[in-house]
Design an enzyme around this catalytic site. Structure first.
Site, PDB file in Angstrom:
ATOM      1  N   LYS A   1       3.153   6.566   5.199  1.00 11.26           N
ATOM      2  CA  LYS A   1       2.222   5.531   4.477  1.00 11.26           C
ATOM      3  C   LYS A   1       2.661   4.119   4.610  1.00 11.26           C
ATOM      4  O   LYS A   1       3.714   3.671   4.235  1.00 11.26           O
ATOM      5  CB  LYS A   1       2.133   5.916   3.119  1.00 11.26           C
TER       6      LYS A   1
ATOM      7  N   LYS B   1       0.013   3.657  -2.883  1.00 12.42           N
ATOM      8  CA  LYS B   1      -0.796   4.616  -2.786  1.00 12.42           C
ATOM      9  C   LYS B   1      -0.588   5.918  -2.788  1.00 12.42           C
ATOM     10  O   LYS B   1      -0.919   7.243  -3.251  1.00 12.42           O
ATOM     11  CB  LYS B   1      -1.957   4.503  -1.569  1.00 12.42           C
TER      12      LYS B   1
ATOM     13  N   SER C   1      -5.705   3.774   4.240  1.00 14.60           N
ATOM     14  CA  SER C   1      -5.201   2.877   3.322  1.00 14.60           C
ATOM     15  C   SER C   1      -6.190   2.173   2.475  1.00 14.60           C
ATOM     16  O   SER C   1      -6.559   1.111   2.387  1.00 14.60           O
ATOM     17  CB  SER C   1      -4.184   1.657   3.956  1.00 14.60           C
TER      18      SER C   1
ATOM     19  N   SER D   1       0.724  -1.249   0.113  1.00 19.84           N
ATOM     20  CA  SER D   1       0.011   0.116   0.070  1.00 19.84           C
ATOM     21  C   SER D   1       0.875   1.370  -0.040  1.00 19.84           C
ATOM     22  O   SER D   1       0.117   2.311  -0.143  1.00 19.84           O
ATOM     23  CB  SER D   1      -0.927  -0.111   1.089  1.00 19.84           C
TER      24      SER D   1
END
Length: 481
Positions: free
Chosen positions: A413, A60, A302, A57
């Protein structure tokens, strides 16, 4: 051995020998890649900086950066009811086809659908004699990216990134055991899906392990599922979330029910229109939240559905054609290269969420994106959308960061898949902000060894704590060797 990969000069530090040392006692050693830099790009420390690994993720952040640059923070997704040509309303009747155009709004809800139909009714429409076309031509190709695990597709964190989305294309229910010992799957009556149940309940986890069974889900056609296998009985029902696998059929069933509920008679059929058609005469329009709002949710929590819909939308907007995962990848790379001078041509981005196992990036590429985000925050406004250690998002309850000295210091993140643990972000240190990216691949703690860490941090969480704790006090004269 992964010890001693950091070197400090002129001052007596411990060489930050923690990096990877926690993995030494594991039966199999994971691959570790990381890079730490100043905001101007000066590399402080690194290992395996150019090694291609699965981003999970952290992907992203790349998607969000391209979207914020090309679409802008005020961009919204439209869901609208149209007539194909100028419509005449006679005695409350529209005697032509009606189009329901959906563009992949990830926050479109059934309540909003009912509000749209209520508005249509208030405008004088009581009857529709033509067909209703559900137009999903905004996107084409697969609803799921190449490289996603097939057996994950029945659960809601992999809901299909279709142009047709309502209630996140996710149906909630539960699984329970009756007083007689039978198992029961509950799905709300208003949800147009069917789940056949052949599960059985066991009393203990030991029984379950010895039986070599688990809960399994088969996905059939037109939102028909089969839940099978075993589970350990609990006092309360077990929550279940089923991912819709046929979004158009699902939406059509809901629309038919809600038309009736709104008091609008429909004598035609509801059918799919898959081509990208010019906009007709708009009767009712529902707008999504702003892109800034959606990206904040996407990064902090997320959110996979938002990420993949935004990814496809970039392909649609950049190339002025139906969006897909393929055009999304091309668009993201083109946008980053032309507007941010970031060359990610060697990266593989099969989707925008990071769910695909085909994705490959390096920590160096992640750091370059993070550097651009950090140095252009006045324009992109993405830093506040990152999760904050001990405060919110995916870092609120992260055990590795739940110490006073790290609370509020890390913005990042996260990214995780089976055997993958990654993060990219910025940490506020005594010497100023430090940008970082790390990727751990092949991490696997066998169950017997995992039980040894019941009351202490497991190796991956200890690595993270040591990584960030050391960065807080990294000396000013440190350099990479």
């Amino acid at each position: 051995m992964l010890r001693g990969v950091f070197f400090l000069s002129f001052i007596c530090f411990s060489s930050m020998a923690f990096a990877g040392a926690q993995f030494d006692d594991m039966p199999s050693k994971p691959v570790l890649a990381y890079v730490v830099a100043k905001p101007d790009g000066t590399i402080i420390n690194q290992q395996n900086r150019h090694l291609n690994l699965a981003p999970a993720s952290t992907q992203k952040l790349i998607t969000a950066t391209a979207a914020r640059m090309h679409l802008g923070g005020s961009y919204r997704f439209n869901t609208q009811i149209e007539t194909l040509t100028e419509a005449s309303l006679k005695q409350g009747t529209i005697a032509q086809d009606l189009r329901f155009r959906l563009s992949g709004a990830p926050d479109f809800t059934r309540k909003q659908l009912r509000d749209m139909l209520k508005t249509l009714k208030q405008s004088g429409v009581k009857k529709i004699t033509g067909d209703i076309l559900i137009n999903d031509g905004r996107f084409n190709g697969y609803h799921w990216s190449n490289g996603q695990s097939w057996n994950d597709l029945g659960v809601c964190y992999t809901s299909p990134a279709s142009a047709v989305i309502i209630n996140r294309n996710c149906v909630q229910g539960n699984l329970s055991v009756t007083k007689e010992g039978a198992t029961r799957v509950f799905i709300p009556a208003h949800e147009p899906i069917r789940v056949d149940n052949s599960t059985y309940a066991l009393k203990t986890w030991k029984e379950m392990r010895q039986s070599h069974c688990a809960l399994e889900l088969n996905r059939g056609d037109t939102n028909h599922y089969e839940l099978m296998g075993c589970f350990v009985a609990t006092k309360d029902p077990i929550p279940m979330k089923f991912s819709v696998n046929d979004p158009v059929t699902y939406f059509a069933s809901i629309l038919a029910a809600d038309l009736k509920g709104a008091g609008i008679t429909h004598t035609g059929v509801i059918r799919r229109e898959s081509t990208l058609e010019p906009e007709g005469v708009v009767l009712v329009r529902q707008r999504s939240a702003t892109l800034d709002s959606l990206l904040k949710k996407m990064l902090k929590k997320s959110d996979n559905l938002i990420a993949d819909v935004v990814f496809k939308t970039l392909g649609a907007e950049y190339y002025n054609q139906a969006g897909s995962f393929r055009s999304g990848e091309a668009a993201v790379k083109a946008i980053l290269k032309s507007q941010a001078k970031l060359d990610l041509s060697d990266a593989i981005m099969a989707d925008g969420s990071g769910l695909s196992r085909h994705n490959l990036v390096t920590v160096d590429q992640l750091l370059q994106v993070m550097q651009f985000v950090y140095n252009n925050d006045n324009k992109l406004k993405l830093l506040d959308s990152l999760a904050v250690s001990g405060v919110d998002g995916t870092l609120k309850w992260r055990t590795s960061l739940r110490v006073d000295e790290l609370k509020g210091k890390v913005r990042g993140k996260t990214g995780s898949l089976k055997s993958v643990v990654n993060m990219v972000g910025v940490i506020d240190t005594q010497q100023g902000p430090r940008l970082f990216a790390y990727m751990v691949s092949g991490y696997n703690l066998p169950p017997k060894q995992a039980r040894l860490y019941k009351n202490r941090l497991n190796p991956i969480r200890q690595f993270e704590r040591d990584f960030f704790t050391e960065l807080l006090t990294l000396g000013k004269t440190s350099k990479n060797k």
